[in-house]
Design an enzyme around this catalytic site. Structure first.
Site, PDB file in Angstrom:
ATOM      1  N   HIS A 188      39.575  34.248  52.168  1.00 54.33           N
ATOM      2  CA  HIS A 188      39.226  33.021  51.906  1.00 54.33           C
ATOM      3  C   HIS A 188      40.031  31.644  52.001  1.00 54.33           C
ATOM      4  O   HIS A 188      41.209  31.745  52.182  1.00 54.33           O
ATOM      5  CB  HIS A 188      39.088  32.725  50.261  1.00 54.33           C
ATOM      6  CG  HIS A 188      38.957  31.345  49.760  1.00 54.33           C
ATOM      7  ND1 HIS A 188      37.584  30.607  49.685  1.00 54.33           N
ATOM      8  CD2 HIS A 188      39.898  30.548  49.495  1.00 54.33           C
ATOM      9  CE1 HIS A 188      37.817  29.300  49.463  1.00 54.33           C
ATOM     10  NE2 HIS A 188      39.276  29.106  49.071  1.00 54.33           N
ATOM     11  N   ASN A 193      34.375  39.930  53.683  1.00 54.18           N
ATOM     12  CA  ASN A 193      35.149  39.386  54.787  1.00 54.18           C
ATOM     13  C   ASN A 193      36.526  39.011  54.605  1.00 54.18           C
ATOM     14  O   ASN A 193      36.916  38.070  55.427  1.00 54.18           O
ATOM     15  CB  ASN A 193      34.336  38.114  55.174  1.00 54.18           C
ATOM     16  CG  ASN A 193      34.141  37.171  54.178  1.00 54.18           C
ATOM     17  OD1 ASN A 193      34.633  37.335  53.166  1.00 54.18           O
ATOM     18  ND2 ASN A 193      33.291  36.039  54.547  1.00 54.18           N
ATOM     19  N   LYS A 228      41.210  38.505  50.001  1.00 49.45           N
ATOM     20  CA  LYS A 228      40.399  39.156  48.988  1.00 49.45           C
ATOM     21  C   LYS A 228      40.525  40.803  48.809  1.00 49.45           C
ATOM     22  O   LYS A 228      41.356  41.408  49.430  1.00 49.45           O
ATOM     23  CB  LYS A 228      38.974  38.972  49.365  1.00 49.45           C
ATOM     24  CG  LYS A 228      38.525  37.507  49.679  1.00 49.45           C
ATOM     25  CD  LYS A 228      37.164  37.438  50.357  1.00 49.45           C
ATOM     26  CE  LYS A 228      36.690  35.981  50.509  1.00 49.45           C
ATOM     27  NZ  LYS A 228      35.351  35.692  51.013  1.00 49.45           N
ATOM     28  N   TYR A 270      34.388  30.044  42.860  1.00 51.88           N
ATOM     29  CA  TYR A 270      33.116  30.066  43.579  1.00 51.88           C
ATOM     30  C   TYR A 270      31.966  28.975  43.066  1.00 51.88           C
ATOM     31  O   TYR A 270      30.885  29.010  43.236  1.00 51.88           O
ATOM     32  CB  TYR A 270      32.669  31.266  44.039  1.00 51.88           C
ATOM     33  CG  TYR A 270      33.275  31.801  45.207  1.00 51.88           C
ATOM     34  CD1 TYR A 270      33.605  31.073  46.547  1.00 51.88           C
ATOM     35  CD2 TYR A 270      33.882  32.945  45.266  1.00 51.88           C
ATOM     36  CE1 TYR A 270      34.381  31.638  47.650  1.00 51.88           C
ATOM     37  CE2 TYR A 270      35.032  33.533  46.219  1.00 51.88           C
ATOM     38  CZ  TYR A 270      35.051  33.039  47.600  1.00 51.88           C
ATOM     39  OH  TYR A 270      35.640  33.531  48.449  1.00 51.88           O
ATOM     40  N   GLU A 311      41.433  24.003  44.267  1.00 50.72           N
ATOM     41  CA  GLU A 311      41.635  25.257  44.204  1.00 50.72           C
ATOM     42  C   GLU A 311      43.335  25.543  44.074  1.00 50.72           C
ATOM     43  O   GLU A 311      43.672  26.608  43.271  1.00 50.72           O
ATOM     44  CB  GLU A 311      41.287  26.275  45.533  1.00 50.72           C
ATOM     45  CG  GLU A 311      39.758  26.127  45.714  1.00 50.72           C
ATOM     46  CD  GLU A 311      39.164  26.385  47.135  1.00 50.72           C
ATOM     47  OE1 GLU A 311      38.123  26.264  47.455  1.00 50.72           O
ATOM     48  OE2 GLU A 311      40.007  26.746  48.081  1.00 50.72           O
TER      49      GLU A 311
HETATM   50  P1  ATP Z   1      35.076  31.404  51.543  1.00 48.90           P
HETATM   51  O1  ATP Z   1      34.869  30.536  50.658  1.00 48.90           O
HETATM   52  O2  ATP Z   1      35.582  32.880  50.919  1.00 48.90           O
HETATM   53  O3  ATP Z   1      36.333  31.170  52.472  1.00 48.90           O
HETATM   54  P2  ATP Z   1      33.426  30.649  53.679  1.00 48.90           P
HETATM   55  O4  ATP Z   1      33.877  29.135  53.282  1.00 48.90           O
HETATM   56  O5  ATP Z   1      33.520  31.165  55.080  1.00 48.90           O
HETATM   57  O6  ATP Z   1      33.863  31.731  52.846  1.00 48.90           O
HETATM   58  P3  ATP Z   1      30.989  30.454  51.863  1.00 48.90           P
HETATM   59  O7  ATP Z   1      29.689  29.681  52.172  1.00 48.90           O
HETATM   60  O8  ATP Z   1      32.151  29.325  51.125  1.00 48.90           O
HETATM   61  O9  ATP Z   1      31.816  30.885  53.351  1.00 48.90           O
HETATM   62  O10 ATP Z   1      30.639  31.587  51.119  1.00 48.90           O
HETATM   63  C1  ATP Z   1      31.726  32.191  49.987  1.00 48.90           C
HETATM   64  C2  ATP Z   1      31.794  33.823  50.325  1.00 48.90           C
HETATM   65  O11 ATP Z   1      30.563  34.195  49.649  1.00 48.90           O
HETATM   66  C3  ATP Z   1      31.871  34.253  51.909  1.00 48.90           C
HETATM   67  O12 ATP Z   1      33.294  34.384  52.374  1.00 48.90           O
HETATM   68  C4  ATP Z   1      31.057  35.587  51.711  1.00 48.90           C
HETATM   69  O13 ATP Z   1      32.444  36.633  50.784  1.00 48.90           O
HETATM   70  C5  ATP Z   1      30.074  35.262  50.583  1.00 48.90           C
HETATM   71  N1  ATP Z   1      28.755  35.021  51.066  1.00 48.90           N
HETATM   72  C6  ATP Z   1      28.560  34.014  51.831  1.00 48.90           C
HETATM   73  N2  ATP Z   1      27.337  34.054  52.516  1.00 48.90           N
HETATM   74  C7  ATP Z   1      26.897  35.445  51.992  1.00 48.90           C
HETATM   75  C8  ATP Z   1      25.808  36.271  52.317  1.00 48.90           C
HETATM   76  N3  ATP Z   1      24.765  35.464  52.949  1.00 48.90           N
HETATM   77  N4  ATP Z   1      25.433  37.456  51.813  1.00 48.90           N
HETATM   78  C9  ATP Z   1      26.643  38.085  51.100  1.00 48.90           C
HETATM   79  N5  ATP Z   1      27.841  37.346  50.896  1.00 48.90           N
HETATM   80  C10 ATP Z   1      27.976  35.911  51.197  1.00 48.90           C
HETATM   81 MG    MG Z   2      33.978  28.716  51.265  1.00 51.19          MG
END
Ligand code: ATP
Ligand code: MG
Length: 137
Positions: A115, A112, A9, A49, A126
């Site tokens: 992804h 974080n 990211k 997303y 994707e």
């Molecule tokens: P990613 O899809 O980015 O790998 P993930 O699968 O661990 O992450 P998801 O639930 O898919 O988690 O959420 C996608 C992204 O949305 C997270 O990586 C984070 O950057 C953001 N995100 C998730 N939860 C929150 C939250 N509570 N507040 C802010 N941002 C969030």
């Molecule tokens: Mg995810």
């Protein structure tokens, strides 16, 4: 062999963590079969997303993902979807164990750094979204 989509990211790229992250996937034994760097549009970020569009953090997430350069990658290997997610850690860095990428390298859930696809189905979707057929080996 299985394939997954991994993206570094904008904060990960800005913080010069590209080599560190690629090194972890390579040392684990996975094979890099596609890579490019681009600055996503908000439309591309929203599509990526799409499953989270009802979440309260969705607009912020789209802004974050389209705020700078993203390194898009396809990695290949045995169980790479599930094991890749293990290398990455939990969504919230505070819950990610030390030794994982998020556990070692970041603090905030909204920043974080990486992804990873959460299933073989989303990996296929994707990879199709981010890569053309001739862009993966
Ligand atoms: P990613 O899809 O980015 O790998 P993930 O699968 O661990 O992450 P998801 O639930 O898919 O988690 O959420 C996608 C992204 O949305 C997270 O990586 C984070 O950057 C953001 N995100 C998730 N939860 C929150 C939250 N509570 N507040 C802010 N941002 C969030
Ligand atoms: Mg995810």
């Amino acid at each position: 062999y299985e394939r997954t989509f991994i993206a570094i990211k904008p904060d990960g790229t800005e913080r010069r963590l590209v080599g560190e992250i690629i090194g972890r996937f390579e040392k684990k034994g996975f094979k890099l079969v596609g890579i490019k760097i681009l600055h996503p549009t908000p439309e591309q970020a929203a599509k990526h997303y799409d499953d989270l569009k009802s979440k309260p953090f969705f607009d912020g997430l789209v802004k974050y993902f389209s705020s700078g350069a993203v390194v898009c990658m396809v990695w290949e290997g045995k169980d790479v979807v599930k094991t890749g997610r293990k290398l990455i850690g939990e969504t919230n860095p505070a819950l990610s164990v030390p030794g994982s990428i998020r556990g070692d390298l970041c603090i905030e859930v909204g920043r974080n750094i990486i992804h990873g696809s959460d299933s073989t189905q989303s990996a296929n979707d994707e990879i199709t979204l981010w890569f053309g057929e001739t862009e993966v080996t």
